[in-house]
Each structure stands twice: as structure tokens, then as C-alpha cells.
Design an enzyme around this catalytic site. Structure first.
Site, PDB file in Angstrom:
ATOM      1  N   MET A 136      31.596  33.047  42.817  1.00 42.60           N
ATOM      2  CA  MET A 136      31.251  32.249  41.652  1.00 42.60           C
ATOM      3  C   MET A 136      29.945  32.676  40.973  1.00 42.60           C
ATOM      4  O   MET A 136      29.339  31.907  40.249  1.00 42.60           O
ATOM      5  CB  MET A 136      31.208  30.761  42.035  1.00 42.60           C
ATOM      6  CG  MET A 136      32.513  30.255  42.625  1.00 42.60           C
ATOM      7  SD  MET A 136      34.011  30.678  41.663  1.00 42.60           S
ATOM      8  CE  MET A 136      34.014  29.347  40.462  1.00 42.60           C
ATOM      9  N   LEU A 171      28.568  39.113  38.089  1.00 37.83           N
ATOM     10  CA  LEU A 171      28.037  40.415  38.486  1.00 37.83           C
ATOM     11  C   LEU A 171      27.325  41.029  37.279  1.00 37.83           C
ATOM     12  O   LEU A 171      27.785  40.881  36.141  1.00 37.83           O
ATOM     13  CB  LEU A 171      29.177  41.330  38.941  1.00 37.83           C
ATOM     14  CG  LEU A 171      29.887  40.891  40.230  1.00 37.83           C
ATOM     15  CD1 LEU A 171      31.170  41.692  40.427  1.00 37.83           C
ATOM     16  CD2 LEU A 171      28.977  41.039  41.441  1.00 37.83           C
ATOM     17  N   ASN A 184      39.766  40.640  40.411  1.00 35.86           N
ATOM     18  CA  ASN A 184      39.426  39.224  40.569  1.00 35.86           C
ATOM     19  C   ASN A 184      40.689  38.394  40.420  1.00 35.86           C
ATOM     20  O   ASN A 184      41.619  38.800  39.724  1.00 35.86           O
ATOM     21  CB  ASN A 184      38.412  38.822  39.485  1.00 35.86           C
ATOM     22  CG  ASN A 184      38.016  37.358  39.578  1.00 35.86           C
ATOM     23  OD1 ASN A 184      37.770  36.841  40.678  1.00 35.86           O
ATOM     24  ND2 ASN A 184      37.960  36.666  38.451  1.00 35.86           N
ATOM     25  N   HIS A 206      41.864  34.707  38.996  1.00 36.61           N
ATOM     26  CA  HIS A 206      41.368  33.642  38.122  1.00 36.61           C
ATOM     27  C   HIS A 206      42.470  32.595  37.956  1.00 36.61           C
ATOM     28  O   HIS A 206      43.634  32.946  37.723  1.00 36.61           O
ATOM     29  CB  HIS A 206      40.975  34.234  36.760  1.00 36.61           C
ATOM     30  CG  HIS A 206      40.412  33.215  35.835  1.00 36.61           C
ATOM     31  ND1 HIS A 206      39.129  32.709  35.988  1.00 36.61           N
ATOM     32  CD2 HIS A 206      40.958  32.566  34.775  1.00 36.61           C
ATOM     33  CE1 HIS A 206      38.915  31.809  35.039  1.00 36.61           C
ATOM     34  NE2 HIS A 206      40.003  31.705  34.287  1.00 36.61           N
ATOM     35  N   SER A 229      45.966  34.576  37.403  1.00 34.78           N
ATOM     36  CA  SER A 229      45.994  35.992  36.998  1.00 34.78           C
ATOM     37  C   SER A 229      45.114  36.812  37.932  1.00 34.78           C
ATOM     38  O   SER A 229      44.030  36.365  38.312  1.00 34.78           O
ATOM     39  CB  SER A 229      45.419  36.169  35.583  1.00 34.78           C
ATOM     40  OG  SER A 229      46.013  35.266  34.666  1.00 34.78           O
ATOM     41  N   GLU A 255      32.620  44.057  32.043  1.00 34.07           N
ATOM     42  CA  GLU A 255      31.407  43.330  31.690  1.00 34.07           C
ATOM     43  C   GLU A 255      31.735  42.000  31.004  1.00 34.07           C
ATOM     44  O   GLU A 255      30.916  41.087  31.002  1.00 34.07           O
ATOM     45  CB  GLU A 255      30.518  44.181  30.761  1.00 34.07           C
ATOM     46  CG  GLU A 255      29.793  45.323  31.462  1.00 34.07           C
ATOM     47  CD  GLU A 255      30.652  46.571  31.676  1.00 34.07           C
ATOM     48  OE1 GLU A 255      31.868  46.542  31.379  1.00 34.07           O
ATOM     49  OE2 GLU A 255      30.093  47.589  32.158  1.00 34.07           O
ATOM     50  N   ASP A 290      36.068  37.447  32.755  1.00 36.06           N
ATOM     51  CA  ASP A 290      37.519  37.250  32.861  1.00 36.06           C
ATOM     52  C   ASP A 290      38.279  37.997  31.760  1.00 36.06           C
ATOM     53  O   ASP A 290      39.349  37.558  31.333  1.00 36.06           O
ATOM     54  CB  ASP A 290      37.875  35.749  32.822  1.00 36.06           C
ATOM     55  CG  ASP A 290      37.190  34.972  33.956  1.00 36.06           C
ATOM     56  OD1 ASP A 290      37.056  35.537  35.047  1.00 36.06           O
ATOM     57  OD2 ASP A 290      36.797  33.819  33.732  1.00 36.06           O
TER      58      ASP A 290
END
Ligand code: GAR
Length: 205
Positions: free
Chosen positions: A85, A88, A102, A104, A131, A137, A140
Site C-alpha cells: 500500500m 513506489l 500488481n 488491483h 485486474s 510511474e 494503477d
């Protein structure tokens, strides 16, 4: 086999699914920004390699440098975020470009960010889901690698919907990570194993 490092911040149910359904990849490290995370306790109990460090007091750059070092020391090739959570930094994402995935809890590109289930219910959506996507960058915002859908029921609350979606997350994530990490040789072997046996026939002439 591709060596995967998992980053988590909490319960770790997706991490457990990735560990228990690992196929074509091996989990080389489970790391957390929350030393007290339940997921880290679960991994430690099972003797899995873990690394836990709080960024409190050391700053984001030093914290990420330590995570990066631990991942590289463990020989990690692909990072799987599983309920991690913390954002990055662009630097970290650039260093691992194309090698961070990831999960999500929404059907991206809908509902990036937080409170995805409450937002799906408020919008009157008939379907929700989850997903797996590449991390870039943009929050999501990376390419979607796989999705699973569930119906939104008339009396759903964010909690009941989250539970239904989570069950799908646990199926989707290991499957997509297996496909993502598969080498061309693994792919050929899988295809060959699925072919029916061909009987050798004597050749004429
Ligand atoms: C999961 O539902 C995951 O999709 C979500 O957090 C939960 C973690 O549960 N991730 C995000 O919202 C990331 N933006 P878990 O710790 O039991 O896997």
C-alpha cells in the site's frame, strides 16, 4: 524458474495464493514495509525467506534502496505487489521496468486508487472485479495482463463485494503470474504436454 519477490503491507492473502499455487515461478523473497504485517508472520512461520523494514525514520530513498538490495540479494527477477500500500518512486519503477506486476481490486481502467468497491456500488455497476497489471510511474495505469469479473448484487456492501472479488483475486493472480514468468522453453513444454500422443507410423518409400 523465474524468481519472484512479493511485496505486501498487510493480511497477505494474495501472497499466500501466489505461494500455494506457484507454477513456473518460485517465491524467492516476501518483503514488507510493515514488520508487524500478518502476511510476514505467516511467511516466517512457514520458514519462507522474508525481509521486513519500516520506512519510518530512514526516509523513502534509503528505505527503497534497502528493499532493492534485499530483492537483488535474493536473486529476484520479477516483483509481485500483493496488497503493497505504498507508492513506489519513479526511480524504483525505472530500475525494475517491465518487471513489476500488481493486483488491483477493480476492472481497470475503472477505479484506480482506493475505495474501489464503494465506488463501483455507488456508480450502480452490474459487474466488478480485479485486474493484474504492469506497474509504471502512473498509479494503477500500466498494461492490464488479466482480469476476472464478479456480479455486483443488489444488497452488496463494499465488504461483501470485496469478499467476492478477493476470491477471484486468489485465482487470477497465480495464473497470470505463471503466464507472465513463463520462459519460451516452459511454454513449449506446456504446449507439448497438451498435445495428444502421436503414434509412430512406418514410412513408405
Ligand atoms: C487486495 O484486495 C488487493 O487487490 C488490494 O489490497 C488487498 C490486499 O489483500 N490492493 C490494492 O488495493 C492495491 N492498490 P491481501 O493483503 O489479503 O492480499
Amino acid at each position: 524458474m523465474t524468481r519472484v519477490g512479493i511485496l505486501l503491507s498487510g493480511r497477505g492473502s494474495n501472497m499466500r495464493a501466489l505461494v500455494e499455487q506457484a507454477r513456473g515461478y518460485e517465491v524467492a523473497l516476501i518483503a514488507s514495509d510493515k514488520p508487524e504485517a500478518a502476511g510476514i508472520a505467516w511467511a516466517r512461520e512457514r520458514g519462507l525467506p522474508t525481509f521486513a523494514l519500516s520506512p519510518k525514520g530512514i526516509g523513502k530513498a534509503a528505505f527503497e534502496a534497502e528493499i532493492d538490495r534485499a530483492l537483488r540479494e535474493a536473486g529476484v527477477e520479477v516483483i509481485a505487489l500483493a496488497g503493497y500500500m505504498r507508492l513506489l518512486s519513479d526511480d524504483f519503477v525505472a530500475r525494475w521496468r517491465g518487471r513489476i506486476v500488481n493486483i488491483h481490486p477493480s476492472l481497470l481502467p475503472r477505479y484506480k486508487g482506493l475505495d474501489t468497491h464503494a465506488r463501483a456500488i455507488a456508480a450502480g455497476d452490474a459487474v466488478a472485479g480485479c485486474s493484474v497489471h504492469l506497474v509504471t510511474e502512473e498509479l494503477d495505469g500500466g498494461a492490464v495482463l488479466g482480469q476476472a469479473q464478479v456480479p455486483v448484487l443488489p444488497d452488496d456492501t463494499p465488504e461483501t463485494l470485496a469478499e467476492r472479488v478477493l476470491a477471484e483475486e486468489h485465482r487470477l493472480y497465480p495464473r497470470v503470474l505463471s503466464e507472465f514468468t513463463m520462459t519460451p522453453l516452459d511454454r513449449l513444454r506446456t504446449l507439448a504436454a497438451a498435445l495428444p500422443e502421436v503414434e509412430e507410423r512406418p514410412s513408405h518409400g
